[in-house]
Motif scaffolding. Sequence first.
Motif, mmCIF file in Angstrom:
data_model
loop_
_atom_site.group_PDB
_atom_site.id
_atom_site.type_symbol
_atom_site.label_atom_id
_atom_site.label_comp_id
_atom_site.label_asym_id
_atom_site.label_seq_id
_atom_site.Cartn_x
_atom_site.Cartn_y
_atom_site.Cartn_z
ATOM 1 N N LEU A 392 -17.291 56.531 28.655
ATOM 2 C CA LEU A 392 -18.100 57.796 27.776
ATOM 3 C C LEU A 392 -16.466 58.286 27.256
ATOM 4 C CD1 LEU A 392 -19.713 59.939 30.537
ATOM 5 C CD2 LEU A 392 -20.158 59.169 28.521
ATOM 6 N N ARG A 393 -15.353 57.812 27.627
ATOM 7 C CA ARG A 393 -14.303 57.650 26.420
ATOM 8 C C ARG A 393 -14.646 56.688 26.072
ATOM 9 N NH1 ARG A 393 -10.073 61.310 27.716
ATOM 10 N NH2 ARG A 393 -9.674 60.389 25.316
ATOM 11 N N LEU A 394 -14.568 55.440 26.083
ATOM 12 C CA LEU A 394 -15.116 55.111 24.864
ATOM 13 C C LEU A 394 -15.938 54.889 23.893
ATOM 14 C CD1 LEU A 394 -14.722 51.856 26.796
ATOM 15 C CD2 LEU A 394 -13.214 52.202 25.668
ATOM 16 N N VAL A 395 -17.051 55.130 24.296
ATOM 17 C CA VAL A 395 -18.186 56.147 23.443
ATOM 18 C C VAL A 395 -17.392 57.214 21.716
ATOM 19 C CG1 VAL A 395 -19.834 56.989 23.206
ATOM 20 C CG2 VAL A 395 -19.630 55.647 25.216
ATOM 21 N N GLU A 396 -16.626 58.173 23.002
ATOM 22 C CA GLU A 396 -16.512 59.387 21.939
ATOM 23 C C GLU A 396 -15.100 58.631 21.406
ATOM 24 O OE1 GLU A 396 -13.083 60.864 24.620
ATOM 25 O OE2 GLU A 396 -14.346 63.129 23.370
#
Length: 960
Positions: A392-396
């Motif tokens: 999710l942090r990569l997507v963010e």
Amino acid sequence: MTMVFPDFSDLPAALRSAAEEGWRQYLEAVDRCGTKVPQDERVSAQVPKVWSVSRFVAEQCVRDPAMWADLVDSGDLGSADRAEKYVRQLNALTESAADFTDLQRSLRRFRNREMVRIAWRDITGWASLEETLGDLSLLAEVSIQAALQWLFERACCRYGTPRCPDGQPQLPVVLAMGKLGAWELNFSSDIDLIFAFEHDGELEDKRATSYQEFYLRLCRDLVKALQAQTEDGFVFRIDTRLRPFGDSGPLVLNFDAMDIYYQSQARAWERYAMIKARPVAGDPDAGERLMQMLEPFVYRRYLDYRALGALRELKRKIMEELKRRDRLEDIKLGPGGIREIEFIAQVFQLIRGGREIGLRDQRLRVILKRLTELDLLPPEETETLLASYRFLRLVENRLQEYNDQQTQQLPSDDVGRLRLAVSMDAPDWTTFQHQLQEVRGQVQALFEEVFALPETAEAESESARIWRGAEDEDLLQDMLAKQGYGDSEGVWQQLREFRRSRPVRLLTSQAATELDRLMPVLIETVAQGENPDRTLRRLLALLEAIASRSAYLTLLVENPGALNQLVRLAAASPWVANHLAQYPMLLDELIDPNTLYAPLTREQLETAIDHRLTGLDLDDDEGLLNALRHFKQAHVLRVAAADIANAIPTRVVSDYLTDIAEVVLERSVAIAWKQVTAKYGLPPGEGDRPRDFVVIGYGKLGGIELGYGSDLDLVFLYRGEAEAVTSGPRAIPSAQFYIRLGQRLIHLLTTPMLSGVLYEIDMRLRPSGNAGLLVTGLGAFERYQRESAWTWEHQALVRARPVAGDSELGKAFERVRLEVLGRERELGKLRQEVLDMREKMRAHLNRSDSDRFDLKHGPGGVVDIEFIVQFGCLAHAYRRPEAFRHPDNLRLLDALAEIGWLGDDQKRFLQETYLGYRTRLHRFALQEQSGLVPADAFREERTEVVRLWRRLIENSAGEK
């Protein structure tokens, strides 16, 4: 030598043309600048992907091709050790900055170069998530440090140097909250900062500038240096709303003020926020001392299961928010998003961090691993959460790296979706969406499971008969029905939930015994009154609040009269029930009905408060604060009880409530005066009583119209030579003395205690509002009202009067008020400004709809009558200013009739309607209802008020 150029042919067709166009623009920029295209095959191979998914990187390279060449040729782009050079290189750049503009330029250009490097390494997979978040966090940290050092040195040269007690220069402390505090900053995030300084004092300049003012200027400049948008962009967006009191609080506070706030006034959510706090700039030793001081606020010394109530409420709000349609595509706030993972960790930190020191860490990934080490989460769940968090942090980051914008919203267009999928190495949106849904589903399931754990641990208590619940449920429900309860099944459920409630489960054996004695009597007493189902529900909520205090349970058991009064008041008003639940010490007031239903006169109130304060030491701050609060809460309860019992006319309820407020303010001013003069000595003048300082009440207080729960609109004025000094060993100028007096008075009024706050206060009506001085000289106030005040401020002045302090200065204020109100005004301009203000208020505050009418803000409601009065006063007070000396609406309507602007019939109608509205609003307050009435209520009155509004204001063009 063969030139190495990127090959865009493998990109999806929907992304290829934009990437190729970006590359063409870059080549044109290279030609213009006379630089060269970096010849690195590894870099060239990644250009198509990066150019297609990050417009930010492409545009920065077009804007500054030399920067891009330097990143590649220096080896910085391919190095994982770049962050170690941040401090040295950025300090070198800022030290050479000639002025503030030069500082901004240096910070921004350095930032842009490093953000291109970070985005590139993240998108290409050359950097791990840990490296990316770490580099972003360190870049922000060193930017704050470099800017602060540069600004501090120049501020000291200009204003003087604030110093520690040992004589060393005193840097402030900058606390980072949120992602920066946890070393987990995302690509385009705000950075949450709190500013503080350790030791208060004054600079050695002519003005004796306070350290507070020095650091306020410094921190404002720091925020501007970092977030102001220039031709080079910005460094980081700064958010300071997590500071004490939020936007309404000072930008910077000293440690003592911070300690007081977090000990007594901070809210539950501020504990969650402070979990991630850490010093990132300024004095590191002072920063460590600040964190040690704040630690008891965040981490209790025991297993803090009391936090569960607040945490469950926050969970409820989260779940409600997740239902919003715009949250479904938000990978931070939406279902199964980043926030749910963070919240799982925070639950354990708040509950167990007091005992488990290992849980006192800002880093989420560290906490999740330690939860497994402590057997609080199974290893497989921890691994799921860690993997989900990484994804999710990569997507963010990929969402934000596209255009350097703070967003967590998934794209809704096909090109944006394809771009995100490509950035995440997925062949198409469908594949990526499936991965994302799987991750979010796992997170949401674990979020629900973790929150269910504390609740499933609740043990079912055993009780006898109806209260103890030892028999068949149907039988017990039949018994309730025979006693008089309408919804016997619902009442049974309420009793069962109360028995299982946490306060009851945690009772001591003594308190449990007292509760067992009380409950059968309570159930029977309630059944004999009106609407027993509703009354019991209110009383169970109250008992939850006081359950652990066996003395109050005993009081109700041993005093049937007090119990009867409690049931009667709770049946009549949820406000009273909640008031008693919030301040259970008021249950003593129920014992004697002769005093409960007899509010005191002004003279009796003064005697009573003096009796309560007698014997308290001036240094016993807690004792004084509690005494004032208990006095206020007890006498407000008396007014409410008498109001409910119709023992006093509703029209005088506000008179009683206003008398209570004025007596409290008078004694609070006296206490503040003694405390401040004990520290600084007396200002010039005769006698040691409060003088040359007055509290002006505006709004409902000024108009003698206080209601239950009203806040106080206040303005503080003083008179005297600003530079004249006090007589004490710690002498300060008079102007500063009165500011300290005002600050102390605010402390007395607003500091939360177990006995509550005295009053919420609003100081925004002072000259220049929140930007103005806390205490204003009378001359400055008069000049402001004559030369600078807006029409709405003169409207407010209509309902202003002295309520505490120096009576002579109060009379001087009244002369100023009448002079300002008595000015002849240009009627057309006044009319338009009043109409504009009313329209603005109605647009923002009127809650009327087709079924309900807003009694306060709707057309023809309370505010329209108030505006008629205010317009009439401002337009016509010049005829006979002395007629308008009273600030309450009823007597102002008399004055408007005296000068002939209103007819007697119009005056009486407006007075009676206004009283009728206020009566209904008082009733709403006691029922904890909003001020909305059925659409047909007061229809004739509203119609007539609107007609008068149009005639007297909108269509009064012919008047002078």
